[in-house]
Design a protein around this motif. Structure first.
Motif, PDB file in Angstrom:
ATOM      1  N   TYR A  79       0.817  -1.214   0.000  1.00 46.57           N
ATOM      2  CA  TYR A  79       0.000   0.000   0.000  1.00 46.57           C
ATOM      3  C   TYR A  79       0.853   1.267   0.000  1.00 46.57           C
ATOM      4  O   TYR A  79       0.483   2.261  -0.617  1.00 46.57           O
ATOM      5  N   THR A  81       3.623   1.566  -1.519  1.00 46.34           N
ATOM      6  CA  THR A  81       4.077   1.682  -2.907  1.00 46.34           C
ATOM      7  C   THR A  81       2.950   2.189  -3.800  1.00 46.34           C
ATOM      8  O   THR A  81       3.176   3.032  -4.683  1.00 46.34           O
ATOM      9  N   LEU A  82       1.750   1.700  -3.571  1.00 51.08           N
ATOM     10  CA  LEU A  82       0.603   2.181  -4.345  1.00 51.08           C
ATOM     11  C   LEU A  82       0.390   3.680  -4.146  1.00 51.08           C
ATOM     12  O   LEU A  82       0.101   4.413  -5.097  1.00 51.08           O
ATOM     13  N   PHE A  87      -1.474   5.208  -7.199  1.00 54.44           N
ATOM     14  CA  PHE A  87      -2.576   4.262  -7.330  1.00 54.44           C
ATOM     15  C   PHE A  87      -3.445   4.200  -6.072  1.00 54.44           C
ATOM     16  O   PHE A  87      -4.423   3.450  -6.042  1.00 54.44           O
ATOM     17  N   ALA A  88      -3.105   4.949  -5.058  1.00 56.94           N
ATOM     18  CA  ALA A  88      -3.892   4.969  -3.828  1.00 56.94           C
ATOM     19  C   ALA A  88      -3.790   6.337  -3.185  1.00 56.94           C
ATOM     20  O   ALA A  88      -2.795   7.055  -3.361  1.00 56.94           O
ATOM     21  N   LEU A 102      -8.291   3.222  -3.560  1.00 56.98           N
ATOM     22  CA  LEU A 102      -7.439   2.927  -4.713  1.00 56.98           C
ATOM     23  C   LEU A 102      -7.956   3.661  -5.930  1.00 56.98           C
ATOM     24  O   LEU A 102      -9.171   3.819  -6.100  1.00 56.98           O
ATOM     25  N   ALA A 105      -6.692   1.203  -9.863  1.00 45.57           N
ATOM     26  CA  ALA A 105      -6.105  -0.066  -9.462  1.00 45.57           C
ATOM     27  C   ALA A 105      -7.106  -0.869  -8.630  1.00 45.57           C
ATOM     28  O   ALA A 105      -7.970  -0.301  -7.951  1.00 45.57           O
ATOM     29  N   PHE A 208       6.892  -1.201 -10.190  1.00 52.10           N
ATOM     30  CA  PHE A 208       5.828  -0.207 -10.297  1.00 52.10           C
ATOM     31  C   PHE A 208       6.215   0.950 -11.212  1.00 52.10           C
ATOM     32  O   PHE A 208       5.343   1.547 -11.854  1.00 52.10           O
ATOM     33  N   ARG A 212       3.827   2.021 -14.167  1.00 52.17           N
ATOM     34  CA  ARG A 212       3.413   3.416 -14.298  1.00 52.17           C
ATOM     35  C   ARG A 212       3.764   3.951 -15.679  1.00 52.17           C
ATOM     36  O   ARG A 212       2.952   4.619 -16.333  1.00 52.17           O
TER      37      ARG A 212
END
Length: 218
Positions: A79, A81-82, A87-88, A102, A105, A208, A212
């Motif tokens: 999370y 990293t997201l 993405f979050a 999110l 994603a 990622f 991306r």
């Protein structure tokens, strides 16, 4: 189970398809009646271009909280990293009510119920494939899939009827699997892999960055 349920993207709350997993669920329900203890639904954006696929819920993680990668160490790296890669949004507090959302994603698991010793059998993975395949089909904008580990990788290929020999699993590998989809691979972000340095945060972030860049070019 009805045909409608069989084709649904999420398993029914009291799914009875895998006897061993049902028995293990009942053991956990008896020991921890306040836990979620059921097939864990996918979490995220229904219009996502990225689907992140794990193996199965952790017994004290998603099986306890009811949200993928929430409640155990693997979620900390995933999370964060997201959030870093857009993405979050929000703050991950390892609770399903932490307000984290999110964007573009979704997170799901190849096997929706927690297996003993975190090891689903091949038959259990095959049985749960109906829900995983339906989840893939229900994402109209899907363009990229991130498989966390070999079993997740193999489940994606099986769902797309792709030969495993053509698309070997390797960390930071990516594969064009047809139908406008690209499959990205990473070692699973488990505590074991990170503690042994098989997977470092830098290695995970590199995957990622590739995702991306791929999505941003579309």
């Amino acid at each position: 189970m009805s045909d409608i349920e069989a084709a649904a993207p999420e398993a029914p709350r009291d799914c009875q398809l895998c006897p061993r997993l049902v028995a293990y669920r009942r053991e956990n329900q008896a020991a921890h009646p306040d836990w979620y203890n059921g097939p864990v639904p996918s979490f995220g954006d229904e219009k996502a271009r990225l689907l992140i696929v794990g193996l199965a819920p952790g017994v004290q993680g998603a099986n306890r909280t009811g949200r993928p990668f929430t409640g155990d160490y693997a979620g900390d790296l995933l999370y964060s990293t997201l959030i870093e890669f857009g993405f979050a949004k929000g703050e991950f507090k390892a609770r399903p009510d932490d307000g984290l959302t999110l964007h573009d994603a979704m997170i799901s698991n190849a096997v929706r119920c927690v297996p003993p010793q975190n090891k689903p059998t091949p038959l259990e993975a095959k049985t749960c494939l109906r829900f995983f395949s339906a989840r893939l089909a229900a994402l109209p904008k899907l363009a990229a899939i991130l498989a966390l580990g070999r079993i997740a990788h193999d489940s994606v290929l099986t769902a797309h009827e792709a030969k495993r020999s053509r698309f070997p699993f390797a960390h930071q590998a990516s594969h064009d699997i047809g139908n406008g989809l690209r499959l990205f691979d990473s070692y699973h972000c488990s505590r074991y892999n990170t503690n042994t340095r098989r997977l470092t945060p830098e290695m995970f972030h590199a995957v990622f960055r590739d995702i991306r860049a791929y999505l941003d070019q579309r």
